[in-house]
Design an enzyme around this catalytic site. Structure first.
Site, PDB file in Angstrom:
ATOM      1  N   LYS A  24      -7.398   0.948  -2.977  1.00 51.27           N
ATOM      2  CA  LYS A  24      -6.836   0.411  -1.735  1.00 51.27           C
ATOM      3  C   LYS A  24      -6.851   1.458  -0.623  1.00 51.27           C
ATOM      4  O   LYS A  24      -7.238   1.184   0.515  1.00 51.27           O
ATOM      5  CB  LYS A  24      -5.416  -0.080  -1.997  1.00 51.27           C
ATOM      6  CG  LYS A  24      -4.618  -0.449  -0.767  1.00 51.27           C
ATOM      7  CD  LYS A  24      -5.193  -1.638  -0.018  1.00 51.27           C
ATOM      8  CE  LYS A  24      -4.227  -2.079   1.090  1.00 51.27           C
ATOM      9  NZ  LYS A  24      -4.747  -3.179   1.883  1.00 51.27           N
ATOM     10  N   LYS A  50      -0.357   5.268   9.074  1.00 52.94           N
ATOM     11  CA  LYS A  50       0.233   5.422   7.735  1.00 52.94           C
ATOM     12  C   LYS A  50      -0.865   5.450   6.676  1.00 52.94           C
ATOM     13  O   LYS A  50      -0.855   6.287   5.757  1.00 52.94           O
ATOM     14  CB  LYS A  50       1.207   4.281   7.441  1.00 52.94           C
ATOM     15  CG  LYS A  50       1.842   4.329   6.057  1.00 52.94           C
ATOM     16  CD  LYS A  50       2.178   2.959   5.509  1.00 52.94           C
ATOM     17  CE  LYS A  50       0.951   2.218   5.028  1.00 52.94           C
ATOM     18  NZ  LYS A  50       1.252   0.985   4.273  1.00 52.94           N
ATOM     19  N   THR A 105       0.854  -1.184   0.000  1.00 52.58           N
ATOM     20  CA  THR A 105       0.000   0.000   0.000  1.00 52.58           C
ATOM     21  C   THR A 105       0.885   1.227   0.000  1.00 52.58           C
ATOM     22  O   THR A 105       1.575   1.506   0.984  1.00 52.58           O
ATOM     23  CB  THR A 105      -0.921   0.010   1.239  1.00 52.58           C
ATOM     24  OG1 THR A 105      -1.675  -1.198   1.260  1.00 52.58           O
ATOM     25  CG2 THR A 105      -1.869   1.204   1.190  1.00 52.58           C
TER      26      THR A 105
END
Length: 281
Positions: A160, A229, A88
């Site tokens: 995503k 994150k 990711t």
């Protein structure tokens, strides 16, 4: 298929084992060599990322933008064949890699290490059509479902990032709801049973709710630090695309506060524990 894999963390090592068990020939590389030992005798152990990048298809499964950049961009490493980035990462880095690598496929995954081990991930792929199709055999070994978002890698990265943001909203809202009913002396188990027996019977409510009820936060399957994150990636993408995401800003603040209290390595569902303690005074 001749496959290289760079990154043998929690996800990468389970994906590598699954690909080997599915009959693929693997070359594995990890910055810390100890992680490669379980594959000795089952795969070729590379001494450098460049060696793994010499495979027909090389998979990257690293923690964040900085780790991916350090392997590919700082070293100006060019894959021999198709580069499939299953980590990711940001939209900006996705575009940069797509410019640098002629056959670049973004294929981030949904699912935790246990799902990777059983070949039950969900994969979102985007990139040149021929490259995506060539990767079908490895996708089929790892996933129960493969979705093609388009021919531009950024499209898979956006899906995503957006979906991970939605998962964060589930954790935030469940945590707030558990805190509320707890103050009314409703048992968490009773509340979860009611939720998951009615219109909120989705798997994510069942799994995250169960972790919260049991306090199963360590060892983390996906840490608060990694959750933060992902929120940062969502907010970065939102700024880039001119989208306002106030809920993401709120969750980011709560994650930062929870991490500051020493919870960074706990599972990100432990945000519920932090939210429950906020109003305890």
């Amino acid at each position: 298929m001749d496959i290289g894999i760079i990154g043998l963390g929690q996800m990468g090592r389970e994906m590598a084992a699954r690909l080997i068990d599915s009959g693929h020939a693997l070359t594995v590389y990890n910055r810390t060599a100890a992680a490669t030992q379980r594959f000795r005798g089952r795969a070729r152990i590379a001494s450098s990322a460049a060696e793994a990048a010499g495979a027909e298809v090389v998979i990257t499964m690293l923690a964040d933008d900085a780790a991916v950049e350090s392997v590919w961009l700082r070293q100006k490493l060019i894959p021999r064949g198709i580069h499939v980035n299953m980590a990711t990462v940001s939209l900006a880095l996705t575009r940069e890699l797509a410019r640098a690598h002629h056959q670049y496929v973004a294929a981030p995954v949904f699912g935790r290490p246990a799902a990777a081990a059983k070949g039950e991930l969900d994969i979102i792929a985007a990139g040149p059509k021929a490259a995506v199709e060539r990767c079908r055999p490895l996708f089929e070994a790892l996933a129960r479902q493969v979705f093609v978002a388009g021919e531009t890698p950024e499209q898979a990265a956006a899906v995503k990032i957006a979906r991970n943001f939605l998962l964060a909203t589930v954790i935030e809202s469940l945590g707030e709801a558990f805190a509320l009913v707890g103050k009314a002396h409703v048992s968490p188990e009773t509340f979860l049973h009611i939720l998951t027996s009615t219109s909120l019977a989705a798997p994510v409510y069942k799994s995250y709710g169960r972790q919260m009820v049991e306090g199963a936060y360590e060892p983390a399957q996906f840490s608060m630090e990694l959750g933060l994150k992902d929120l940062e990636l969502a907010l970065s993408a939102a700024r880039e695309k001119g989208v306002v995401m106030p809920t993401a800003e709120l969750i980011r603040k709560n994650l930062l506060d929870a991490i500051a209290q020493g919870n960074g390595r706990k599972d990100w569902t432990a945000l519920a524990e932090y939210l429950g303690s906020k109003g305890s005074g």
